[in-house]
Write a protein that holds these residues in place. Structure first.
Motif, mmCIF file in Angstrom:
data_model
loop_
_atom_site.group_PDB
_atom_site.id
_atom_site.type_symbol
_atom_site.label_atom_id
_atom_site.label_comp_id
_atom_site.label_asym_id
_atom_site.label_seq_id
_atom_site.Cartn_x
_atom_site.Cartn_y
_atom_site.Cartn_z
ATOM 1 N N PHE A 29 0.812 -1.302 0.081
ATOM 2 C CA PHE A 29 -0.028 0.014 0.010
ATOM 3 C C PHE A 29 0.937 1.139 0.003
ATOM 4 O O PHE A 29 2.162 1.176 0.281
ATOM 5 C CB PHE A 29 -1.001 -0.071 1.075
ATOM 6 N N GLN A 30 0.464 2.241 -0.524
ATOM 7 C CA GLN A 30 1.026 3.597 -0.592
ATOM 8 C C GLN A 30 0.929 4.324 0.818
ATOM 9 O O GLN A 30 -0.580 4.528 0.952
ATOM 10 C CB GLN A 30 0.795 4.194 -1.878
ATOM 11 N N ALA A 31 1.631 4.868 1.612
ATOM 12 C CA ALA A 31 1.261 5.849 2.433
ATOM 13 C C ALA A 31 1.115 7.294 1.672
ATOM 14 O O ALA A 31 1.815 7.740 1.065
ATOM 15 C CB ALA A 31 2.643 6.172 3.505
ATOM 16 N N GLU A 32 -0.174 7.962 2.151
ATOM 17 C CA GLU A 32 -0.605 9.363 1.727
ATOM 18 C C GLU A 32 -0.404 10.220 2.730
ATOM 19 O O GLU A 32 -0.133 11.289 2.584
ATOM 20 C CB GLU A 32 -1.775 8.864 0.941
ATOM 21 N N ASP A 33 -0.908 9.775 4.031
ATOM 22 C CA ASP A 33 -1.172 10.784 4.904
ATOM 23 C C ASP A 33 -0.403 10.235 6.468
ATOM 24 O O ASP A 33 -0.432 9.046 6.849
ATOM 25 C CB ASP A 33 -2.651 11.054 5.266
ATOM 26 N N VAL A 35 3.122 17.476 13.141
ATOM 27 C CA VAL A 35 3.507 17.631 12.019
ATOM 28 C C VAL A 35 2.741 16.543 10.928
ATOM 29 O O VAL A 35 2.660 15.619 11.029
ATOM 30 C CB VAL A 35 4.807 17.271 11.584
ATOM 31 N N LEU A 36 1.470 17.200 10.194
ATOM 32 C CA LEU A 36 0.656 16.446 9.266
ATOM 33 C C LEU A 36 1.254 16.681 8.075
ATOM 34 O O LEU A 36 1.538 17.698 7.387
ATOM 35 C CB LEU A 36 -0.761 17.089 9.221
ATOM 36 N N THR A 37 1.593 15.435 7.395
ATOM 37 C CA THR A 37 2.284 15.300 6.259
ATOM 38 C C THR A 37 1.253 14.540 4.918
ATOM 39 O O THR A 37 0.635 13.490 5.603
ATOM 40 C CB THR A 37 3.503 14.387 6.136
ATOM 41 N N LYS A 38 1.285 15.194 4.161
ATOM 42 C CA LYS A 38 0.407 14.575 3.011
ATOM 43 C C LYS A 38 1.361 14.366 1.692
ATOM 44 O O LYS A 38 1.889 15.151 1.099
ATOM 45 C CB LYS A 38 -0.792 15.592 2.221
#
Length: 151
Positions: free
Chosen positions: A70-74, A105-108
């Motif tokens: 799966f791809q990490a998005e958030d 820290v919220l990363t997208k």
């Protein structure tokens, strides 16, 4: 500044960029502190490890657990729940307020549409301030204002 209750403590979201944070001898306005966190995060996220072409962003592009890809998005990163000792000076206040700062820290992660493009990263920094004495008035005039409103 937004106030909310979290973990039985009052949390003030530092969303007014002109407020000032004091850490020991170093001071930062909130906007600059968020900017430094964001810049540092981007630098570390794209930094190549050793002499390989693997970057932190590349590691999170495709994650495999038990043969399930799966791809990490958030991704949300946060400092320890104890927080960092600091003082806050709000615009319009005359006193420093001691407390703890918690950083989120919220990363997208935005995956490239073609293999020639690189991964893009959108970062949002959230600062939560937990005052040591939440019952202290924000201004010395607050008590006087409350007395006037009560009459």
């Amino acid at each position: 500044m937004t106030t909310r209750i979290n973990m039985n403590k009052i949390c003030q979201l530092l969303d007014f960029d002109a407020d000032v944070l004091l850490f020991n001898k170093d001071t930062y306005i909130v906007s600059r502190f968020k900017e430094l966190i964001s810049e540092n995060f981007i630098h570390k996220f794209y930094k190549k490890t050793d002499n390989t072409n693997i970057t932190v962003s590349g590691i999170f592009q495709n994650v495999c657990i038990n043969e399930v890809n799966f791809q990490a998005e958030d991704i949300t990163w946060q400092s320890s729940s104890e927080g960092i000792n600091c003082k806050l000076l709000k615009v319009g206040s005359t006193n420093w307020q001691a407390g703890k700062l918690r950083i989120k820290v919220l990363t997208k992660i935005i995956s490239p549409s073609t293999y020639k493009e690189s991964i893009k990263l959108n970062i949002t920094v959230v600062l939560e301030f937990y005052p040591n004495n939440p019952n202290e008035p924000e201004s010395p005039l607050d008590d006087i204002r409350k007395m006037i409103q009560a009459t």
